[in-house]
Design a protein around this motif. Structure first.
Motif, mmCIF file in Angstrom:
data_model
loop_
_atom_site.group_PDB
_atom_site.id
_atom_site.type_symbol
_atom_site.label_atom_id
_atom_site.label_comp_id
_atom_site.label_asym_id
_atom_site.label_seq_id
_atom_site.Cartn_x
_atom_site.Cartn_y
_atom_site.Cartn_z
ATOM 1 N N GLN A 16 0.849 -1.199 0.000
ATOM 2 C CA GLN A 16 0.000 0.000 0.000
ATOM 3 C C GLN A 16 0.886 1.251 0.000
ATOM 4 O O GLN A 16 1.974 1.220 0.575
ATOM 5 N N PRO A 17 0.434 2.344 -0.644
ATOM 6 C CA PRO A 17 1.277 3.548 -0.756
ATOM 7 C C PRO A 17 1.693 4.113 0.602
ATOM 8 O O PRO A 17 0.921 4.065 1.556
ATOM 9 N N VAL A 18 2.924 4.623 0.663
ATOM 10 C CA VAL A 18 3.443 5.260 1.883
ATOM 11 C C VAL A 18 4.114 6.582 1.508
ATOM 12 O O VAL A 18 4.531 6.753 0.359
ATOM 13 N N ASP A 19 4.236 7.497 2.472
ATOM 14 C CA ASP A 19 4.826 8.808 2.182
ATOM 15 C C ASP A 19 6.353 8.773 2.167
ATOM 16 O O ASP A 19 7.003 9.564 1.493
ATOM 17 N N GLN A 20 6.931 7.850 2.935
ATOM 18 C CA GLN A 20 8.390 7.690 3.000
ATOM 19 C C GLN A 20 8.674 6.201 3.129
ATOM 20 O O GLN A 20 7.814 5.450 3.590
ATOM 21 N N THR A 21 9.890 5.781 2.778
ATOM 22 C CA THR A 21 10.244 4.374 2.933
ATOM 23 C C THR A 21 10.427 4.063 4.414
ATOM 24 O O THR A 21 11.198 4.739 5.087
ATOM 25 N N PRO A 22 9.711 3.059 4.932
ATOM 26 C CA PRO A 22 9.894 2.708 6.344
ATOM 27 C C PRO A 22 11.250 2.046 6.575
ATOM 28 O O PRO A 22 11.796 1.415 5.677
ATOM 29 N N GLU A 317 11.837 4.244 -8.380
ATOM 30 C CA GLU A 317 10.539 4.916 -8.250
ATOM 31 C C GLU A 317 9.456 3.931 -7.817
ATOM 32 O O GLU A 317 9.551 2.742 -8.080
ATOM 33 N N GLY A 318 8.389 4.469 -7.241
ATOM 34 C CA GLY A 318 7.260 3.625 -6.843
ATOM 35 C C GLY A 318 6.793 4.066 -5.490
ATOM 36 O O GLY A 318 7.600 4.512 -4.669
ATOM 37 N N LYS A 319 5.521 3.939 -5.238
ATOM 38 C CA LYS A 319 4.976 4.495 -4.003
ATOM 39 C C LYS A 319 5.132 3.579 -2.807
ATOM 40 O O LYS A 319 4.850 3.947 -1.676
ATOM 41 N N THR A 320 5.584 2.357 -3.047
ATOM 42 C CA THR A 320 5.638 1.383 -1.966
ATOM 43 C C THR A 320 6.522 0.190 -2.357
ATOM 44 O O THR A 320 7.196 0.212 -3.372
ATOM 45 N N GLY A 321 6.512 -0.843 -1.522
ATOM 46 C CA GLY A 321 7.167 -2.097 -1.911
ATOM 47 C C GLY A 321 8.569 -2.275 -1.366
ATOM 48 O O GLY A 321 9.215 -3.280 -1.618
ATOM 49 N N HIS A 322 9.048 -1.286 -0.576
ATOM 50 C CA HIS A 322 10.394 -1.392 -0.013
ATOM 51 C C HIS A 322 10.376 -1.069 1.483
ATOM 52 O O HIS A 322 9.818 -0.055 1.890
ATOM 53 N N VAL A 323 10.973 -1.947 2.260
ATOM 54 C CA VAL A 323 11.230 -1.686 3.674
ATOM 55 C C VAL A 323 12.744 -1.611 3.811
ATOM 56 O O VAL A 323 13.435 -2.601 3.552
ATOM 57 N N PHE A 324 13.249 -0.457 4.192
ATOM 58 C CA PHE A 324 14.703 -0.317 4.304
ATOM 59 C C PHE A 324 15.214 -1.062 5.547
ATOM 60 O O PHE A 324 14.623 -1.020 6.623
ATOM 61 N N ASN A 325 16.327 -1.785 5.357
ATOM 62 C CA ASN A 325 16.960 -2.505 6.461
ATOM 63 C C ASN A 325 18.399 -2.748 6.040
ATOM 64 O O ASN A 325 18.799 -2.445 4.911
#
Ligand code: CP3
Length: 355
Positions: A16-22, A317-325
């Motif tokens: 789901q779209p997020v404003d920043q990468t978590p 690019e893309g509004k979602t799909g990545h969790v930084f770790n």
């Protein structure tokens, strides 16, 4: 239960779209933090810390006081299951985890049963319940377990190993015996994670730290298939919200398609896989977690920021799909200030990718 104020991490896991990468970091509560070392010294040993719910809660929250992280992970260990099965876990300074009772034979395996989650492992559930209360909806709480194969590695080797000679020897020499061990572990992991979800874990991570030591067909038979069973057995919704699951096989870069086919919501990448290529291969199916080399944190803060930028640009690019770790756990000897830079630059630099 209180309303979740920051659900970026859960939203990104579900595409789901997020404003920043978590962002969160594996082993974010641990020895690189002076406040962790202090409480760890007072507790005396690591298992006392894990098995005292108030202390486990305090340590879980420590990194959240310092950093603007988007998730907390419950402070515990993957080896709590074999310990509850009666193997006698202890930690030897400088050597890591050790078991008193090592699994050597079919008879040893026949004696193992699924531990009672609200008895032997109640301390983990209590730690989760207390932490959910104390965290007060600030960010979601992650529960976790080791994969059956990874747990079997420690149970058969008796501790850490360089070559995995004993556990792989058993796998090649007595595959049915190995399957019996993995089967009881898979049943235990399902019960363990479902109990964590019932206690309040809002997302689950499966650590397959040693799956990458296997050849492809053995990985499928002895690690992946059991993780798939676990995924099929988990409660995937609680309290009106989906409980997303992340599957991480360290060294599993060549098997990403198979991992994405298990029904996991997200796949963790170590730093040896290019995140852009991984996205092309599986990124339309699952969210990707990772994957900065943990050793970047030994460089200067500016270099940390530059590498954060590289990973974000690599995902693209893309509004979602990545969790930084990180691509694996944070090292105990990095400078804690570098984590501040990491977390802040993930948030600041990722905004443009979410417009
Ligand atoms: O991520 C977190 O902050 C949550 C806590 C967590 C710990 N262990 C705390 C810990 C998690 C998620 C783990 C998982 C774990 N434990 C894994 C899988 C993840 C991975 O790193 O691949 C594995 C393989 C273990 C087994 C284990 N436990 C090892 C190898 C060690 C380190 C031994 C050492 O001395 O280096 C532990 C102990 C451990 N677990 C510590 C912490 C903070 C250090 C204990 C201490 O304070 O001395």
């Amino acid at each position: 239960m209180s309303e979740l104020k920051n659900d970026r991490y859960l939203r990104a896991l579900l595409g789901q779209p997020v404003d920043q990468t978590p962002v969160w970091v594996m082993r974010q509560a641990g020895r690189y933090l002076p406040e962790y070392r202090e409480i760890r010294e007072k507790a005396g040993d690591f298992m006392t810390l894990c098995s005292t719910p108030d202390l486990a809660c305090e340590v879980t929250l420590q990194p959240l006081h310092r950093y603007d992280l988007d998730a907390a992970i419950i402070f515990s260990d993957i080896l709590t299951i074999p310990d509850a099965m009666g193997l006698g876990l202890h930690f030897v300074p400088g050597e890591g985890p050790k078991f008193k009772n090592i699994i050597r034979s079919a008879a040893d395996i026949a004696k193992l049963g699924v531990p009672d989650m609200e008895d032997n492992l109640r301390y983990v559930m209590d730690a989760i319940r207390i932490t959910r209360r104390e965290i007060n909806g600030k960010v979601p709480l992650i529960g976790f377990s080791g994969s059956p194969w990874t747990l079997a590695c420690y149970m058969v080797e008796g501790g850490p190993s360089k070559d995995f000679a004993k556990v792989k020897g058993m796998m090649f020499d007595a595959p049915l015996q190995m399957h019996a061990l993995l089967d009881i572990l898979a049943k235990s992991v399902i019960a363990y994670l479902n109990a964590q979800i019932a206690a309040g874990a809002q997302s689950i991570m499966l650590f397959d730290t040693w799956g990458g030591t296997l050849g492809q067909s053995n990985y499928q038979q002895f690690s992946l298939s059991y993780m798939q069973q676990i995924l099929a057995g988990l409660t995937r919704e609680n309290d009106g919200r989906v409980v997303p699951v992340t599957l991480f096989t360290k060294g599993g870069g060549q098997w990403l398609e198979m991992m994405a086919d298990t029904g996991a919501d997200a796949v963790g990448l170590d730093w040896t896989t290019d995140i852009g290529s991984a996205r092309q291969r599986i990124g339309d199916k699952v969210t990707l977690q990772g994957n900065m080399d943990p050793c970047v944190l030994y460089a200067s803060p500016d270099r940390v920021e530059q590498e954060v930028a590289n990973v974000l640009a690599g995902f693209g690019e893309g509004k979602t799909g990545h969790v930084f770790n990180l691509g694996h756990g944070i090292h105990p000897t990095i400078a804690p200030e570098n984590m501040t830079r990491l977390v802040d630059s993930v948030h600041r630099l990722s905004e443009r990718y979410h417009k």
